[in-house]
Motif scaffolding. Structure first.
Motif, mmCIF file in Angstrom:
data_model
loop_
_atom_site.group_PDB
_atom_site.id
_atom_site.type_symbol
_atom_site.label_atom_id
_atom_site.label_comp_id
_atom_site.label_asym_id
_atom_site.label_seq_id
_atom_site.Cartn_x
_atom_site.Cartn_y
_atom_site.Cartn_z
ATOM 1 N N THR A 1 0.831 -1.209 0.000
ATOM 2 C CA THR A 1 0.000 0.000 0.000
ATOM 3 C C THR A 1 0.868 1.263 0.000
ATOM 4 O OG1 THR A 1 -1.835 -1.077 1.137
ATOM 5 C CG2 THR A 1 -1.656 1.301 1.422
ATOM 6 N N ASP B 1 2.387 -2.231 -11.069
ATOM 7 C CA ASP B 1 2.307 -2.717 -9.690
ATOM 8 C C ASP B 1 2.763 -4.178 -9.670
ATOM 9 O OD1 ASP B 1 1.726 -3.483 -7.150
ATOM 10 O OD2 ASP B 1 -0.310 -2.666 -7.110
ATOM 11 N N LYS C 1 5.667 -8.073 -1.731
ATOM 12 C CA LYS C 1 5.518 -9.401 -1.135
ATOM 13 C C LYS C 1 6.806 -10.232 -1.083
ATOM 14 C CE LYS C 1 0.835 -8.982 -1.612
ATOM 15 N NZ LYS C 1 -0.177 -9.020 -0.618
HETATM 16 N N1 PLP Z 1 -0.731 -4.065 -4.917
HETATM 17 C C1 PLP Z 1 -1.023 -5.338 -5.208
HETATM 18 C C2 PLP Z 1 -0.963 -5.813 -6.630
HETATM 19 C C3 PLP Z 1 -1.397 -6.231 -4.195
HETATM 20 O O1 PLP Z 1 -1.678 -7.499 -4.504
HETATM 21 C C4 PLP Z 1 -1.440 -5.754 -2.870
HETATM 22 C C5 PLP Z 1 -1.840 -6.653 -1.784
HETATM 23 O O2 PLP Z 1 -2.273 -7.764 -1.954
HETATM 24 C C6 PLP Z 1 -1.112 -4.418 -2.620
HETATM 25 C C7 PLP Z 1 -0.760 -3.605 -3.666
HETATM 26 C C8 PLP Z 1 -1.125 -3.895 -1.215
HETATM 27 O O3 PLP Z 1 -0.094 -4.468 -0.485
HETATM 28 P P1 PLP Z 1 -0.150 -4.527 1.117
HETATM 29 O O4 PLP Z 1 -1.217 -5.491 1.467
HETATM 30 O O5 PLP Z 1 1.218 -4.991 1.496
HETATM 31 O O6 PLP Z 1 -0.431 -3.158 1.587
#
Ligand code: PLP
Length: 440
Positions: free
Chosen positions: A118, A245, A273
């Protein structure tokens, strides 16, 4: 349900008294008698507090790239602990990890760290606005980019008749400022004409195009190479920053992520991740001219960025991913798993296909892969929905929602998880066939 979840159920009731939904992320709530609490995890396996053992194909939605409690990464993390945590100052290791990222992902000319996906996407959007001077952004339908207000919107396909206007845009729940709605546009994946038309109409306001070319939150539906390249050209033409992303695909589908697979370089890209094998660390990276805006008008930071434990874990994880054949092992396991699952389904004449990359393949109960979220939405995913709880009972953990792909880690191969998975899958498919027959 055949397995016992007595302790999980009991704990859930208690947890509800203190924690909304009894959990710390809405996605972890699976219903009042199905929500599982974990005792511990190792490699590709999870054990819940009732002692049920699962081969896990969720891997925390992707972070577990090597496997849970990987001894190599945990040893590095322990050394990171001795460094002291966070100091509101930087360490030398940040540069070393940034250099590794740039080597693996050529688009990552400059790198900044954060803690979560995020935060990384938030930073990318801010940079894109600063660079382009425009406040609106485009999201691909069905895409998920984190829990902040600018991206928690969806195109309401259900309330929309194809061939009329664009689908209405709705917030993903309450508390999201309605005034942000006018900053968000949606486009279906793999339709460059739609994107061009959208940009023709609104390019004066649109500063960013946010895309996950393998949609890790939507069955791994995949953009064609032609679409990605066409989108890139359109972004260039209309002065729109292309943000790729790679929070799920990064350091997973290839050393250089989806950009390596599809042969292109994003303006900005985000990773999270797989970087730290589960330790919280993320990255926004990209073109030097855009990234240099940080510190030159653009705000970025955070108390916990580059915590010494997470950074040490990232240094080790990336070293393993870059210098060993771990990603090949993961991709090969995924391919063998798909072959095995396919044989079981084909023997029963069940139409199906796999989408995306074998390290995070989406299982679709249709012989044609969906081109975009609209295709998935209009497809019949009831077989998956019925089968998932059967698999849980048989010790294989997949997401109850068919949009989440099957995440593979290196430990799946090392733990020899394949035969158990296939046996359970065969049983689950047969039970599902019977259940669906009875429902009909
Ligand atoms: N972007 C993508 C493609 C995601 O799959 C996710 C989470 O699953 C996020 C952003 C957000 O990541 P986080 O949950 O670490 O905030």
């Amino acid at each position: 349900m055949r397995r016992s979840l007595i302790r999980s159920n009991r704990h859930h009731k208690k947890a509800l008294q203190k924690l909304p939904l009894g959990v710390s992320s809405n996605f972890r709530y699976w219903g009042k008698d199905k929500t599982i609490y974990i005792d511990h995890a190792k490699g590709s396996r999870l054990w819940d507090i009732d002692g049920n053992e699962y081969v896990d194909y969720r891997m925390g939605y992707g972070p577990g790239i090597l496997g849970y409690a990987d001894p190599r990464v945990d040893e590095a993390a322990r050394k990171g602990m001795e460094i002291g945590g966070v100091f509101a100052l930087s360490t030398e290791l940040e540069l070393e990890v940034a250099e590794r990222i740039s080597k693996m992902v050529p688009a990552a000319e400059l790198v900044r760290f954060s803690n979560s996906g995020t935060e990384a996407v938030m930073a990318a959007l801010r940079l894109a606005r600063a660079h382009s001077g425009k406040d609106s952004h485009i999201i691909v339908e069905g895409g998920y980019h984190g829990i902040f207000d600018s991206v928690l919107w969806y195109a309401d396909i259900e309330e929309w008749k194809p061939g009329t206007d664009d689908p209405p845009i709705e917030a993903e729940g309450e508390g999201i400022p309605k005034l942000l709605k006018k900053l968000v546009h949606f486009t279906p994946l793999n339709d460059a004409n739609y994107l061009e038309d959208l940009l023709k109409r609104h390019h004066q306001d649109i500063g960013a195009f946010l895309i996950e070319p393998i949609m890790g939150n939507c069955c791994s539906i995949t953009a064609t190479q032609e679409y990605v390249h066409a989108a890139q050209e359109l972004c260039e033409k209309y002065n729109v920053v292309m943000i790729v992303d790679e929070v799920k695909t990064g350091f997973r589908v290839a050393k250089g992520g989806v950009q390596e697979l599809m042969g292109f370089k994003a303006d900005l890209c985000t990773f999270a991740k797989a970087i730290g094998n589960g330790y919280p660390i993320s990255v926004v990276a990209g073109r030097e001219d855009i990234m240099r805006r940080i510190g030159d008008g653009v705000f970025h930071g955070g108390t916990y960025t580059c915590h010494s434990v997470a950074l040490a874990a990232a240094a080790k994880t990336l070293e393993i991913l870059d210098e060993t054949d771990a990603l090949e092992t993961i991709a090969n396991y995924g391919a063998t798993l798909q072959t095995g699952l396919s044989e079981i389904l084909s023997a029963r004449d069940i139409p199906h296909c796999f989408v995306g990359h074998t390290s995070m393949g989406g299982l679709i109960f249709n012989d044609q892969p969906p081109d975009n979220y609209r295709d998935w939405f209009n497809s019949d995913y009831s077989f998956y929905d019925t089968m998932a709880p059967e698999l849980h009972d048989l010790g294989v953990l997949c997401e109850p929602d068919s949009r989440e792909p099957l995440f593979i880690c290196e430990a799946h191969a090392k733990d020899d998880s394949l035969s158990h998975t296939l046996k359970a899958f065969e049983q689950a498919v047969d039970v599902t066939i019977e259940k669906i027959k009875h429902q009909a």
